[in-house]
Design a protein around this motif. Structure first.
Motif, PDB file in Angstrom:
ATOM      1  N   LYS A   1     -22.587  -0.483   5.796  1.00  0.00           N
ATOM      2  CA  LYS A   1     -23.427  -0.501   6.994  1.00  0.00           C
ATOM      3  C   LYS A   1     -23.074   0.686   7.882  1.00  0.00           C
ATOM      4  N   GLY A   2     -24.036   1.069   8.730  1.00  0.00           N
ATOM      5  CA  GLY A   2     -23.800   2.186   9.635  1.00  0.00           C
ATOM      6  C   GLY A   2     -24.503   3.443   9.153  1.00  0.00           C
ATOM      7  N   ILE A   3     -24.656   4.385  10.069  1.00  0.00           N
ATOM      8  CA  ILE A   3     -25.337   5.639   9.743  1.00  0.00           C
ATOM      9  C   ILE A   3     -24.355   6.806   9.815  1.00  0.00           C
ATOM     10  N   ALA A   4     -23.792   7.034  10.992  1.00  0.00           N
ATOM     11  CA  ALA A   4     -22.866   8.160  11.159  1.00  0.00           C
ATOM     12  C   ALA A   4     -21.591   7.948  10.345  1.00  0.00           C
TER      13      ALA A   4
ATOM     14  N   LYS B   1     -19.905   0.576  -7.797  1.00  0.00           N
ATOM     15  CA  LYS B   1     -20.388   1.585  -6.849  1.00  0.00           C
ATOM     16  C   LYS B   1     -21.789   1.271  -6.352  1.00  0.00           C
ATOM     17  N   MET B   2     -22.648   0.749  -7.231  1.00  0.00           N
ATOM     18  CA  MET B   2     -24.004   0.375  -6.814  1.00  0.00           C
ATOM     19  C   MET B   2     -23.970  -0.749  -5.787  1.00  0.00           C
ATOM     20  N   GLN B   3     -23.098  -1.728  -6.019  1.00  0.00           N
ATOM     21  CA  GLN B   3     -22.966  -2.839  -5.072  1.00  0.00           C
ATOM     22  C   GLN B   3     -22.492  -2.346  -3.713  1.00  0.00           C
ATOM     23  N   VAL B   4     -21.460  -1.509  -3.742  1.00  0.00           N
ATOM     24  CA  VAL B   4     -20.866  -1.040  -2.494  1.00  0.00           C
ATOM     25  C   VAL B   4     -21.864  -0.197  -1.707  1.00  0.00           C
TER      26      VAL B   4
ATOM     27  N   THR C   1     -19.559   1.900   6.661  1.00  0.00           N
ATOM     28  CA  THR C   1     -18.398   1.010   6.614  1.00  0.00           C
ATOM     29  C   THR C   1     -18.663  -0.166   5.684  1.00  0.00           C
ATOM     30  N   LEU C   2     -17.679  -0.480   4.864  1.00  0.00           N
ATOM     31  CA  LEU C   2     -17.726  -1.657   4.010  1.00  0.00           C
ATOM     32  C   LEU C   2     -16.924  -2.761   4.683  1.00  0.00           C
ATOM     33  N   ASN C   3     -17.595  -3.860   5.029  1.00  0.00           N
ATOM     34  CA  ASN C   3     -16.914  -4.970   5.699  1.00  0.00           C
ATOM     35  C   ASN C   3     -15.953  -5.678   4.744  1.00  0.00           C
ATOM     36  N   LEU C   4     -14.896  -6.232   5.318  1.00  0.00           N
ATOM     37  CA  LEU C   4     -13.894  -6.929   4.522  1.00  0.00           C
ATOM     38  C   LEU C   4     -14.509  -8.107   3.763  1.00  0.00           C
ATOM     39  N   ARG C   5     -15.418  -8.829   4.409  1.00  0.00           N
ATOM     40  CA  ARG C   5     -16.072  -9.965   3.754  1.00  0.00           C
ATOM     41  C   ARG C   5     -16.828  -9.521   2.504  1.00  0.00           C
ATOM     42  N   ASP C   6     -17.532  -8.378   2.605  1.00  0.00           N
ATOM     43  CA  ASP C   6     -18.285  -7.867   1.463  1.00  0.00           C
ATOM     44  C   ASP C   6     -17.353  -7.370   0.364  1.00  0.00           C
ATOM     45  N   LEU C   7     -16.237  -6.756   0.758  1.00  0.00           N
ATOM     46  CA  LEU C   7     -15.264  -6.297  -0.231  1.00  0.00           C
ATOM     47  C   LEU C   7     -14.791  -7.464  -1.093  1.00  0.00           C
ATOM     48  N   LYS C   8     -14.518  -8.583  -0.473  1.00  0.00           N
ATOM     49  CA  LYS C   8     -14.036  -9.748  -1.207  1.00  0.00           C
ATOM     50  C   LYS C   8     -15.060 -10.279  -2.203  1.00  0.00           C
ATOM     51  N   GLU C   9     -16.347 -10.041  -1.927  1.00  0.00           N
ATOM     52  CA  GLU C   9     -17.402 -10.628  -2.746  1.00  0.00           C
ATOM     53  C   GLU C   9     -18.017  -9.658  -3.748  1.00  0.00           C
TER      54      GLU C   9
ATOM     55  N   TYR D   1      -7.983   0.605  -0.973  1.00  0.00           N
ATOM     56  CA  TYR D   1      -9.404   0.901  -1.217  1.00  0.00           C
ATOM     57  C   TYR D   1     -10.038   1.367   0.083  1.00  0.00           C
ATOM     58  N   THR D   2     -10.558   2.580   0.091  1.00  0.00           N
ATOM     59  CA  THR D   2     -11.130   3.119   1.328  1.00  0.00           C
ATOM     60  C   THR D   2     -12.431   2.398   1.664  1.00  0.00           C
ATOM     61  N   THR D   3     -12.594   2.062   2.934  1.00  0.00           N
ATOM     62  CA  THR D   3     -13.764   1.267   3.337  1.00  0.00           C
ATOM     63  C   THR D   3     -14.613   1.925   4.420  1.00  0.00           C
ATOM     64  N   VAL D   4     -14.202   3.070   4.922  1.00  0.00           N
ATOM     65  CA  VAL D   4     -14.937   3.734   6.002  1.00  0.00           C
ATOM     66  C   VAL D   4     -15.080   5.226   5.676  1.00  0.00           C
ATOM     67  N   GLY D   5     -16.249   5.785   5.969  1.00  0.00           N
ATOM     68  CA  GLY D   5     -16.452   7.215   5.736  1.00  0.00           C
ATOM     69  C   GLY D   5     -16.529   7.509   4.255  1.00  0.00           C
TER      70      GLY D   5
END
Length: 203
Positions: free
Chosen positions: A138-141, A130-133, A144-152, A81-85
């Motif tokens: 976080k971040g602008i440029a 998708k709405m949750q994610v 990034t989805l943090n691992l902790r948030d992915l789990k929840e 699961y892609t978490t950045v960009g």
């Protein structure tokens, strides 16, 4: 089959990803030592249209693979699961081909006694997720989805037989799509052959 993903009209139980997965982590945080040939090392760019593309110019040794495998014991039926960009793209591991991957890719090992991996793959693409994610990143440029948030992340949790029914429909649809793609490829080959003959005077 499962109703509106926001209103939940069938009143399905809702669980977190960590409740239905044996393991949720990400790729190695330490850049490995690359070699000229060996085990493919995949980047986030290797997940394209929810498929894993194994072609790469980065490889690691078998010894490094065995070390990293202890953290991410990849098997068929697991999900990346892609978490950045370009975050939020799931892809099912469908091959037994050995590979490892970078930290920008999340790794989910479903508990198959609780959840069907094809259903999990499908629900990770739902508007509900998708709405949750979109709210979690976080971040602008480079979001990034943090691992902790992915789990929840919360998902619908219908009975396993219904999940399996959904998976059967998906597998049948994928089979039909593959057959149509092959037919289209053959038609293209025939057309190209006719074009070549037409311009070489052999028709």
């Amino acid at each position: 089959m499962f109703g509106d993903p926001i209103k939940n009209p069938f009143k399905w139980n809702i669980v977190m990803l960590k409740d239905v997965c044996k393991k949720i982590t990400d790729g190695t945080h330490f850049p490995p030592k690359f070699v000229d040939n060996g085990i493919p090392f995949l980047l986030i760019s290797n997940i394209v249209k929810n498929q894993i593309v194994y072609e790469t110019n980065k490889f690691i040794s078998n010894d490094d693979y065995n070390i990293l495998y202890k953290r991410t014991p990849i098997e068929t039926g697991d999900i990346l699961y892609t978490t950045v960009g370009s975050y939020g793209q799931p892809a099912i591991v469908k091959s037994e081909k050995k590979f490892m991957f970078q930290r920008h890719i999340g790794y989910l090992k479903p508990d198959h006694s609780k959840i069907n991996h094809i259903y999990l793959y499908g629900t990770l693409q739902s508007p509900q997720v998708k709405m949750q994610v979109d709210k979690m990143v976080k971040g602008i440029a480079q979001k990034t989805l943090n691992l902790r948030d992915l789990k929840e992340i919360n998902i619908f949790f219908p009975p396993l037989p219904l999940q399996s029914k959904f998976a059967s429909i998906v597998q049948h649809t994928e089979k039909v799509k593959a057959q149509h793609s092959e037919s289209a490829r053959q038609a293209d080959d025939l057309f190209n052959a006719l074009i070549q003959k037409a311009f070489t005077g052999v028709l």
